[in-house]
Design a protein around this motif. Structure first.
Motif, short mmCIF file in Angstrom:
data_model
loop_
_atom_site.label_atom_id
_atom_site.label_comp_id
_atom_site.label_asym_id
_atom_site.label_seq_id
_atom_site.Cartn_x
_atom_site.Cartn_y
_atom_site.Cartn_z
N THR A 1 0.83 -1.21 0.00
CA THR A 1 0.00 0.00 0.00
C THR A 1 0.87 1.25 0.00
N GLY A 2 1.89 1.27 0.86
CA GLY A 2 2.80 2.42 0.89
C GLY A 2 3.53 2.63 -0.41
N GLU A 3 3.95 1.55 -1.06
CA GLU A 3 4.64 1.66 -2.35
C GLU A 3 3.73 2.25 -3.41
N SER B 1 2.43 7.66 7.85
CA SER B 1 2.57 6.52 8.74
C SER B 1 1.23 5.83 8.96
N ALA B 2 0.17 6.62 8.93
CA ALA B 2 -1.17 6.07 9.16
C ALA B 2 -1.69 5.29 7.96
N THR B 3 -0.89 5.18 6.92
CA THR B 3 -1.31 4.40 5.75
C THR B 3 -0.29 3.33 5.37
N SER B 4 0.99 3.53 5.70
CA SER B 4 2.01 2.59 5.24
C SER B 4 2.42 1.58 6.31
N GLY B 5 2.42 1.99 7.57
CA GLY B 5 2.79 1.07 8.65
C GLY B 5 4.26 0.78 8.76
N SER B 6 5.11 1.47 7.99
CA SER B 6 6.54 1.17 7.97
C SER B 6 7.34 2.44 8.23
N SER B 7 8.30 2.35 9.13
CA SER B 7 9.16 3.49 9.44
C SER B 7 10.10 3.80 8.29
N VAL B 8 10.76 2.78 7.77
CA VAL B 8 11.71 2.98 6.68
C VAL B 8 11.01 3.53 5.44
N PHE C 1 -4.98 -1.90 0.57
CA PHE C 1 -4.30 -2.15 -0.70
C PHE C 1 -5.25 -1.95 -1.88
N LEU C 2 -6.47 -2.47 -1.77
CA LEU C 2 -7.44 -2.31 -2.86
C LEU C 2 -7.78 -0.84 -3.07
N ALA C 3 -7.89 -0.09 -1.95
CA ALA C 3 -8.19 1.34 -2.07
C ALA C 3 -7.03 2.08 -2.71
N ALA C 4 -5.79 1.75 -2.33
CA ALA C 4 -4.61 2.38 -2.93
C ALA C 4 -4.53 2.06 -4.42
N LEU C 5 -4.89 0.83 -4.77
CA LEU C 5 -4.90 0.42 -6.17
C LEU C 5 -5.91 1.26 -6.95
N VAL D 1 4.87 -3.82 -11.05
CA VAL D 1 6.05 -4.70 -10.94
C VAL D 1 7.07 -4.10 -9.98
N HIS D 2 7.30 -2.78 -10.08
CA HIS D 2 8.26 -2.12 -9.19
C HIS D 2 7.80 -2.21 -7.74
N ALA D 3 6.52 -1.93 -7.49
CA ALA D 3 5.99 -1.99 -6.12
C ALA D 3 6.04 -3.42 -5.59
N ALA D 4 5.70 -4.40 -6.43
CA ALA D 4 5.71 -5.79 -5.99
C ALA D 4 7.12 -6.27 -5.67
N GLU D 5 8.08 -5.84 -6.48
CA GLU D 5 9.47 -6.26 -6.25
C GLU D 5 10.00 -5.72 -4.92
N ARG D 6 9.76 -4.43 -4.68
CA ARG D 6 10.23 -3.83 -3.42
C ARG D 6 9.52 -4.46 -2.22
N THR D 7 8.23 -4.73 -2.38
CA THR D 7 7.47 -5.37 -1.30
C THR D 7 8.00 -6.77 -1.02
N MET D 8 8.30 -7.52 -2.07
CA MET D 8 8.79 -8.88 -1.92
C MET D 8 10.13 -8.90 -1.18
N ARG D 9 11.03 -7.98 -1.53
CA ARG D 9 12.33 -7.94 -0.88
C ARG D 9 12.18 -7.69 0.63
N THR D 10 11.37 -6.70 0.97
CA THR D 10 11.20 -6.37 2.38
C THR D 10 10.50 -7.48 3.14
N THR D 11 9.45 -8.03 2.53
CA THR D 11 8.66 -9.08 3.19
C THR D 11 9.49 -10.33 3.44
N CYS D 12 10.30 -10.74 2.47
CA CYS D 12 11.13 -11.93 2.64
C CYS D 12 12.10 -11.76 3.80
N MET D 13 12.69 -10.58 3.92
CA MET D 13 13.61 -10.32 5.02
C MET D 13 12.88 -10.41 6.36
#
Length: 429
Positions: free
Chosen positions: A65-67, A105-112, A248-252, A267-279
């Motif tokens: 959603t943040g991406e 912050s109230a929409t992304s949930g992530s500090s970084v 996520f649906l609303a952001a979409l 694709v860009h948002a999914a790739e960045r999300t996948m990297r962070t989520t896997c970690m």
């Protein structure tokens, strides 16, 4: 047993070994040395159960959603709209940074993610506005920390999973302290800029009422997402995971409405999300495995017994824990610090009579301090990376006053626990 755990854990982290690998190694050491039965036969089932947790599905959804908000330009529009309303206050753009960080912050949930987004939008305006780099960059790094306190927070979800607490209750408890922290940040910036006007940049002409009214539509998307996600949780309509999916649906839909939705953006948002989520997920699963072994060998009970044997006042034990986290935050990455210590500290906190939901809020603020304290403060590196020039010390020194402000909030929460517990108690009736 406990000294062995601490020595192995921090020794391996000091060697630069990845956090997930360290947690697994510590698990195997404890299992081999102290467990009455081997843990390896149940590893597969445990990891599968943890990786299919419905609650943790919220993590990639919030990140995604943040991406999308960043890629669609909604974050930049929000920043400019807030700037038109607060630019007349001494400190100008610094208040915009703090306000935008709180709202994002109230929409992304992530500090970084918050620090990276606000840095991208704000730093190009630093030179043009004549701002002192330390305070300007420090306000971005500190504002980003609001991402793990103001709900919805990814770190709160992980704390709730590891401590077996209600995510909804944790979100309610962190709401008022999160707003208080943003307010204290702004008050501190105001005072510093009044004492030394050079730090606050050139005073810009105030926006006209027509310009202010014209900017209001840019605030609607993030506010709408906040009400949709957090409101649905508080009203009991959706779980945190379902609320993350709605966000996520609303952001979409918002990205499509702004005609910014394309395959390249997805694709860009999914790739960045996948990297962070896997970690994140790899570390969480390793931590759950460690938790299982610690419970099976009775380590948590031994720690509680040892603390009780000290006969120290609960406040003294709590103060010691706060100091330890402030020191550890200077040398450990925040996610590893939180995951490695939550299973150890929470039973102690409960054992001396403190509420684990209340401590979750205090814990998040201590983790926020770790995000902006050198040499390991993640937000400091994010801001400096986006800046791409100058001295890293500008960011580090500029963030130090905000560490003091966070400590004030911790002291207030200890003195007045209802700052965190009133809203959950009120909602429960």
């Amino acid at each position: 047993m406990f000294p062995t755990l601490i020595t192995v854990l921090f020794g391996l982290l000091a060697l630069g070994i990845p956090v997930a690998a360290v947690l697994v190694i510590v698990t195997l050491v404890l299992d081999h040395s102290f467990s009455f039965f081997p843990v390896l036969p149940v590893v597969g089932e445990m990891l599968w159960g943890g990786s299919t947790s419905f609650t943790l599905i919220a993590v990639p959804l919030f990140i995604l959603t943040g991406e999308l908000l960043l890629s669609s330009g909604i974050a930049a529009g929000m920043f400019m709209a807030i700037d038109r309303w607060v630019r007349v206050i001494p400190g100008g753009l610094l208040h915009t940074i703090i306000g935008s960080s709180a709202l994002f912050s109230a929409t992304s949930g992530s500090s970084v993610a918050t620090a990276a987004t606000i840095s991208t939008v704000a730093i190009p305006q630093m030179k043009a506005g004549g701002y002192a780099p330390p305070l300007f960059l420090g306000s971005i790094a500190a504002g980003g920390t609001l991402g793990i306190l103001i709900p919805p927070s990814i770190n709160m979800i992980i704390y709730g999973v590891l401590s077996d607490q209600s995510i909804g209750q944790l979100y309610l408890a962190s709401f008022i302290p999160g707003l208080m922290m943003a307010l204290i940040f702004s008050v501190m910036v105001f005072a510093m800029c009044r004492l030394d006007p050079a730090k606050g940049g050139r005073r810009e002409a105030p926006a006209t009422w027509a310009e202010k009214i014209e900017s209001l539509p840019a605030l609607v998307p993030p506010l709408l997402l906040f009400v949709l996600m957090v409101g649905s949780i508080y009203l009991g309509i959706a779980t945190p995971t379902e609320a993350a999916a709605l966000g996520f649906l609303a952001a979409l839909a918002l990205a499509a409405w702004r005609r910014k939705l394309s395959m390249a953006v997805l694709v860009h948002a999914a790739e960045r999300t996948m990297r962070t989520t896997c970690m994140v997920m790899l570390i969480v699963l390793a931590a759950q495995l460690l938790n299982f072994v610690m419970v099976s060998i009775g380590l948590a009970d031994q720690i509680k017994t040892a603390v009780a044997a000290l006969n120290a006042p609960p406040l003294a034990i709590l103060a010691a824990i706060v100091i330890i986290y402030m020191v550890l935050g200077c040398f450990m990455e925040t996610l590893s610090l939180m995951i490695a210590t939550t299973p150890i500290v929470v039973p102690v906190i409960v054992g001396i009579g403190y509420d684990p939901v209340w401590f979750g809020v205090v814990f998040m603020i201590l983790i926020e301090m770790a995000l902006i304290t050198p040499p390991i403060g993640m937000n400091l590196f994010v801001v400096q990376s986006v800046r791409g020039e100058g001295n890293f010390n500008d960011v580090a020194m500029g963030a130090l006053p905000f560490v003091g402000a966070m400590l004030v909030i911790v002291i207030l929460l200890i003195a007045l626990p209802d700052l965190a517990l009133w809203l959950p108690d009120f909602v429960r009736g």
